[in-house]
Each structure stands twice: as structure tokens, then as C-alpha cells.
Design a protein around this motif. Sequence first.
Motif, PDB file in Angstrom:
ATOM      1  N   ARG A 185      75.419  59.289  43.072  1.00  0.00           N
ATOM      2  CA  ARG A 185      75.558  57.928  42.518  1.00  0.00           C
ATOM      3  C   ARG A 185      75.575  58.060  40.949  1.00  0.00           C
ATOM      4  O   ARG A 185      76.186  57.364  40.284  1.00  0.00           O
ATOM      5  N   VAL A 186      74.720  58.968  40.515  1.00  0.00           N
ATOM      6  CA  VAL A 186      74.478  59.227  38.926  1.00  0.00           C
ATOM      7  C   VAL A 186      75.809  59.713  38.310  1.00  0.00           C
ATOM      8  O   VAL A 186      76.054  59.689  37.085  1.00  0.00           O
ATOM      9  N   ASN A 187      76.515  60.561  39.476  1.00  0.00           N
ATOM     10  CA  ASN A 187      77.730  61.038  38.667  1.00  0.00           C
ATOM     11  C   ASN A 187      79.078  60.210  38.983  1.00  0.00           C
ATOM     12  O   ASN A 187      80.422  60.675  38.599  1.00  0.00           O
ATOM     13  N   GLY A 192      74.906  54.115  38.372  1.00  0.00           N
ATOM     14  CA  GLY A 192      73.501  53.347  38.610  1.00  0.00           C
ATOM     15  C   GLY A 192      73.186  53.985  40.046  1.00  0.00           C
ATOM     16  O   GLY A 192      73.833  54.656  41.047  1.00  0.00           O
ATOM     17  N   ALA A 193      71.921  54.130  40.258  1.00  0.00           N
ATOM     18  CA  ALA A 193      71.117  54.661  41.451  1.00  0.00           C
ATOM     19  C   ALA A 193      69.807  54.194  41.534  1.00  0.00           C
ATOM     20  O   ALA A 193      69.292  53.491  40.709  1.00  0.00           O
ATOM     21  N   ILE A 234      65.239  51.531  39.767  1.00  0.00           N
ATOM     22  CA  ILE A 234      66.697  51.506  39.444  1.00  0.00           C
ATOM     23  C   ILE A 234      66.645  52.531  38.246  1.00  0.00           C
ATOM     24  O   ILE A 234      65.885  52.528  37.173  1.00  0.00           O
ATOM     25  N   PHE A 235      67.826  53.462  38.213  1.00  0.00           N
ATOM     26  CA  PHE A 235      68.313  54.295  37.555  1.00  0.00           C
ATOM     27  C   PHE A 235      69.562  54.325  36.778  1.00  0.00           C
ATOM     28  O   PHE A 235      70.497  53.860  37.404  1.00  0.00           O
ATOM     29  N   GLY A 356      77.323  49.838  42.548  1.00  0.00           N
ATOM     30  CA  GLY A 356      78.492  50.775  42.439  1.00  0.00           C
ATOM     31  C   GLY A 356      80.036  50.029  42.345  1.00  0.00           C
ATOM     32  O   GLY A 356      80.843  50.532  42.937  1.00  0.00           O
ATOM     33  N   PHE A 357      79.707  48.793  41.687  1.00  0.00           N
ATOM     34  CA  PHE A 357      80.992  48.152  41.434  1.00  0.00           C
ATOM     35  C   PHE A 357      82.046  48.445  40.756  1.00  0.00           C
ATOM     36  O   PHE A 357      83.431  48.429  40.905  1.00  0.00           O
TER      37      PHE A 357
END
Length: 413
Positions: A185-187, A192-193, A234-235, A356-357
Motif C-alpha cells: 500500500r505505501v508503495n 495510503g495505508a 492511517i499512514f 486506494g482510489f
Amino acid sequence: MARVLLVTISLVMMGLLSGCWNRIELNQLGIVNAVGVDYGEDGWNITYQIVVPSAMTSGTGGPSGSTNQPAVHVFSVQAKTIHQAWNLSSLENPRRIFVAHNKVVVIGKEAAEHGINNLLDYYFRNPEPRETVLMLLYEGQASEIVKQLNPPEKLPGTSLSDIVDEEKRLLAYFPSTNVLEFALRVNSDSKGAWMPIIKLSGDRSEHSGAEQQSLEVYKVTSPPIKLVLSGLGIFQGDKFAGYFNHEEGLGLSWMTGQIRKTEIPFPCSPSSENSNKATFLVNSSKTKAVPVKEGEHYVMRLKVNIRGNLVESGCPLDLTHPEVIKQLETQLDKEIEKTIFKAWSGIQRLKVDAAGFADKVHRKFPSDWRGLKDRWPEELNRMKLDVQVQAKIRRPGLIQKSFDQLQKEKEKK
């Protein structure tokens, strides 16, 4: 001559077949069950639980069995890097640290605000740690969580992972994540993660960790301190950005297709929002997000289809009529839509694309993404969300009227 040659070959083969020269016996390993990661001015602080095999033979891992020690021992090591911390553990722990069976890693708030790329690098660079380890966030020092016993389970780390798994299966308020999922997710394009937040619930003045928690705790029916999932962290990239409450977390689960067996309380009618309610149990759920371009900006069309059963009803309605079932389905649709929009408000508040949009826009409009990439947070704030929920009640239950309604009808006779 042939005999000498045969003896020589046998000796050579015996040397080649002695494959246990570098063996490590089981009693030489320190099996890690949970890890806490903190960060400060002096670098990284790693706190870890080591399983005590002798305590595992007792009934509870406490005083009622054959041993008076807990099922884990806790150690803490401070170093400039995470890998060095594991090596420095040999200064206080006689066993070789074995992290392949670790269940959960708890991230302290300071480490989360600093960024956890170093931790992710450690997991992906080395062969022993597994990327399936569950991740949790704690608002204080992660060492507090790792030191905390969690009766009635013997291994606190295993207990934590079981709590996360059960919450994911039954509630989905705080969708879980492991190291691999978090790193993906962070990549991604969205960056957003998330990870669930764990907290200590109870009277911390009496017992604040394993070193102060007497084993007499096992003799009471309710421990003074409990480990409880309380929110969603949330990250943005590898750094902490903010919090979601349980309603926002549930909405995020709907948006990202994380729903499994969630129960949904909803009002029987618009006029009974704060009184009579029914409960719907999800059996199957499917979420599809499709971006649509309108002018210079985008609309995300979110379609949610769910099927399930009515497991509780306080509604003064006769469920034998199809129009009544349709009315309940409409109310259920509105309740889910409201939950999703709460998560959407949280995303816009934090300006983090946790749903993740960005990845979906990139795949559908690759030529547009070149210009959107650097200004995606602003574009996300302009994006509109179009939610369409279609819920179907497959089974209303064994009785067609609420129990309260049946009693009132009997009294009238």
C-alpha cells in the motif's frame, strides 16, 4: 589394492555425508512470539517476547500449573539499527533469536511518526522474518504492550493475533494488515495505508506491565488490564498521519472490500432511527469502485452488493409481506451508505488516499495520471463519491414478527 581404495572412498563419503556440523538444537533457540518497535533520540528500541517452553506444560502458564513463571520472558534492546538490535540481544539472552514464528509487531507512536521504512527493509531483506506478521499501532511506547500479559491465553503475542483475526472475521471495524500488505500500500500510487490501534484498558495504576503484574492476577475472574482494539491508524507512506474511529474504519472496510461476517444494526424506518432497530448479518459482500471522468475532475462510483440474513428484529412489522422486506432493505442501504460517507469524510479530513482510489484512476486513465501524480491529494479532495448499495435479505428468521409484538398481540386477546 582394491581394499585400500574401498576404505579411502568410504572415508571420503563419510566426510561428505556428515551434514549436521552446523546444527542448532531446539533448546538453543529463543522463539520470538511478539515484537515491539520504538524510536527515540538514541535510535531503535526493540522489545520482544521469548517463549518459555517449560511454562507451556502448565494449565494456564501461571501459578495453578507446574511452574510459577509466565509463558514468555520479555527483553529490550536499543541500537542504531533494527538488525543490530537483534545481534545485541546476545548480551542479555543466551539463546539464538528465532523470529520466523513471530505473530505480531507493535509499532510505538514515536516510531510511526518517525517512519518505519527501516522496519520494512529489515523484513524484506532478510530470509528469516516473515512478511505475514500482523502489524498494530500503540499510542505510547510499544514495549508497554509487549510486556503485558493477556489471560487466559498463555502466549500474549498469539492472543493478540487471534484478537485481530476474530475482529476481521466478525466486525471489520479496524481492517487488519500484515507487513506485506502494508508495504504494497505505501508503495502504491495512493501511498495510503493503515493498521489497527491497540490500547490498554483498565486500571493501569495497579498493574502496568509484566514486571509489575503479579501472577495472583490469574486467580481473579477479570484481569485489571486488558488489550483492546480501539481505532485505526492511517499512514501516508511509512509515516503516521491520523486516526479513524470505528465507524470510519467500518466505512473503509466497505470501500476496500474487507467485509466478511459483519453484523449491521439499522433502524426499522426513517422515523424509528433512535428506537426500534434490526440486525443484519452479512453472508457475502462485493465492492466495486469505478472512476468516471466528469469535465476536468473525477467521480468514484462505488457499488456495494451484499447478501445476508436478519438475525434480530425489534421492528413492529410483519415480515411475511414482501413490501416490508423491501422497506428494511432500503433502510439497510441507507445505513451502509452513511457509514461509507463517514470514511470518505475521514479520508478528506486527513488528505490520505487510504481507499486506494489513485491506483484505480491510474489504471483507467493512464495518460491523465502523468499530470495527476504530483497533485493527487488536491485532486482527491475535489473528487466526488457516488455510492450505490444493494442489500438483499435472504432469510428473515424463524419468526415473522418481533417477540415484543407477539406479546402485545397476545395481551389484546
